[in-house]
Design an enzyme around this catalytic site. Structure first.
Site, PDB file in Angstrom:
ATOM      1  N   ASN A  91       8.318  -1.170   2.334  1.00 35.65           N
ATOM      2  CA  ASN A  91       7.672  -2.472   2.222  1.00 35.65           C
ATOM      3  C   ASN A  91       6.418  -2.599   3.090  1.00 35.65           C
ATOM      4  O   ASN A  91       5.493  -3.324   2.733  1.00 35.65           O
ATOM      5  CB  ASN A  91       8.679  -3.565   2.622  1.00 35.65           C
ATOM      6  CG  ASN A  91       8.016  -4.899   2.893  1.00 35.65           C
ATOM      7  OD1 ASN A  91       7.549  -5.575   1.985  1.00 35.65           O
ATOM      8  ND2 ASN A  91       7.959  -5.271   4.171  1.00 35.65           N
ATOM      9  N   TYR A 157      -7.665  -1.053   0.144  1.00 33.87           N
ATOM     10  CA  TYR A 157      -6.274  -1.436  -0.105  1.00 33.87           C
ATOM     11  C   TYR A 157      -5.884  -1.136  -1.553  1.00 33.87           C
ATOM     12  O   TYR A 157      -4.802  -0.593  -1.822  1.00 33.87           O
ATOM     13  CB  TYR A 157      -6.100  -2.921   0.193  1.00 33.87           C
ATOM     14  CG  TYR A 157      -4.737  -3.480  -0.150  1.00 33.87           C
ATOM     15  CD1 TYR A 157      -3.653  -3.298   0.711  1.00 33.87           C
ATOM     16  CD2 TYR A 157      -4.534  -4.207  -1.321  1.00 33.87           C
ATOM     17  CE1 TYR A 157      -2.407  -3.820   0.399  1.00 33.87           C
ATOM     18  CE2 TYR A 157      -3.295  -4.723  -1.639  1.00 33.87           C
ATOM     19  CZ  TYR A 157      -2.232  -4.532  -0.771  1.00 33.87           C
ATOM     20  OH  TYR A 157      -0.987  -5.046  -1.092  1.00 33.87           O
ATOM     21  N   LYS A 161      -2.827   1.382  -2.914  1.00 32.30           N
ATOM     22  CA  LYS A 161      -1.733   0.956  -3.784  1.00 32.30           C
ATOM     23  C   LYS A 161      -1.729   1.725  -5.107  1.00 32.30           C
ATOM     24  O   LYS A 161      -0.669   1.935  -5.702  1.00 32.30           O
ATOM     25  CB  LYS A 161      -1.822  -0.552  -4.034  1.00 32.30           C
ATOM     26  CG  LYS A 161      -1.461  -1.391  -2.811  1.00 32.30           C
ATOM     27  CD  LYS A 161      -0.040  -1.118  -2.337  1.00 32.30           C
ATOM     28  CE  LYS A 161       0.378  -2.033  -1.209  1.00 32.30           C
ATOM     29  NZ  LYS A 161       1.767  -1.772  -0.743  1.00 32.30           N
TER      30      LYS A 161
END
Length: 262
Positions: A91, A157, A161
């Site tokens: 996470n 970012y 991802k």
């Protein structure tokens, strides 16, 4: 769908457990009777969370996910205590805001370490434990719709991802022979992170653009994570479950004057 009996006594590792979604995920699985290993950088915050969870057999292990020795120590601690986890939820993530021309190389490395390298190292280590222990485990990587759409000043970012999405599929393919499933869960927009603070103006603007008209809550994410980790999803691997109120299918912030159908 009642998960109470489904997760009783299962061992769940959650990274970034002191953060917004990590905390909620820990509470969700603990409420279903699972043992939880919460990990983050702040041992004091983890100890407080562990006391609140109050589940026998749970543990709090501080680890810096940019440190290979810390991650290997985490894997070893869990292995000695449980033999192997049943569920691993990668996470933890950071959301730096940089133009790529301005971003320091050290900041890039730290983001890729936390967002991409750590899930690889931890999945590899815990999967080896699962295989040795004969456990058909589940790994859930917390992804983002940013993996499919670039965002100005957040491109690094987005890239991290996208890499995590491919890692999910690659690990799912390789670990399938051992009965270990690897999936991604993509939460939608949610404000309140202590790591990435957002202005109220930004929160309001993004919320107005979400088709279902609200931000993501743990009431949305918790059940989705439990589904992916459960036997209800025993034939689901290498996939991405998006829980974002429709935000990834389009936006409501640009439209013509005709605002209603018919």
């Amino acid at each position: 769908m009642d998960f109470k009996d489904h997760f009783h006594g299962k061992g769940v590792v959650i990274t970034g457990a002191a953060g917004l979604f990590g905390l909620g995920l820990a509470q969700t699985f603990a409420a279903a009777g699972a043992r939880i290993c919460v990990t983050d950088r702040d041992q004091d915050a983890l100890d407080q969370l562990l006391a609140e969870l109050d589940v026998p057999g749970s543990m709090a292990v501080a680890a810096d996910l940019t440190s290979t020795p810390d991650m290997l120590a985490l894997i070893g601690t869990v292995g000695r205590a449980w033999g192997a986890p049943d569920i691993v939820i990668n996470n933890a993530a950071i959301y730096p805001s940089h133009f790529m021309l301005d971003m320091q190389i050290e900041d890039w490395d730290r983001m890729m370490d936390v967002n991409f390298r750590a899930p690889f190292v931890l999945t590899q280590g815990f999967a080896k434990q699962m295989i040795a222990d004969g456990r058909k485990g589940s790994v859930i990587n917390i992804g983002s719709g940013a993996s499919r759409k670039m965002r100005l000043t957040a491109a690094p970012y987005c890239i991290s991802k996208t890499a995590l999405d491919r890692l999910t599929k690659g690990m799912a393919q390789e670990l399938a022979q051992f009965g270990i499933r690897v999936n991604a869960l993509e939460p939608g927009f949610s404000a309140g992170s202590s790591v990435s603070k957002l202005s109220q103006e930004h929160v309001d603007r993004v919320t107005r653009a979400i088709p279902l008209g609200r931000v993501t809550s743990m009431d949305d994410i918790g059940p989705a994570a439990m589904y992916l980790a459960s036997d209800f999803a025993s034939y689901v691997t290498g996939t991405t479950l998006t829980v974002d109120g429709g935000n990834s299918i389009g936006t409501l912030d640009v439209f013509q004057d005709k605002k209603t159908p018919l």
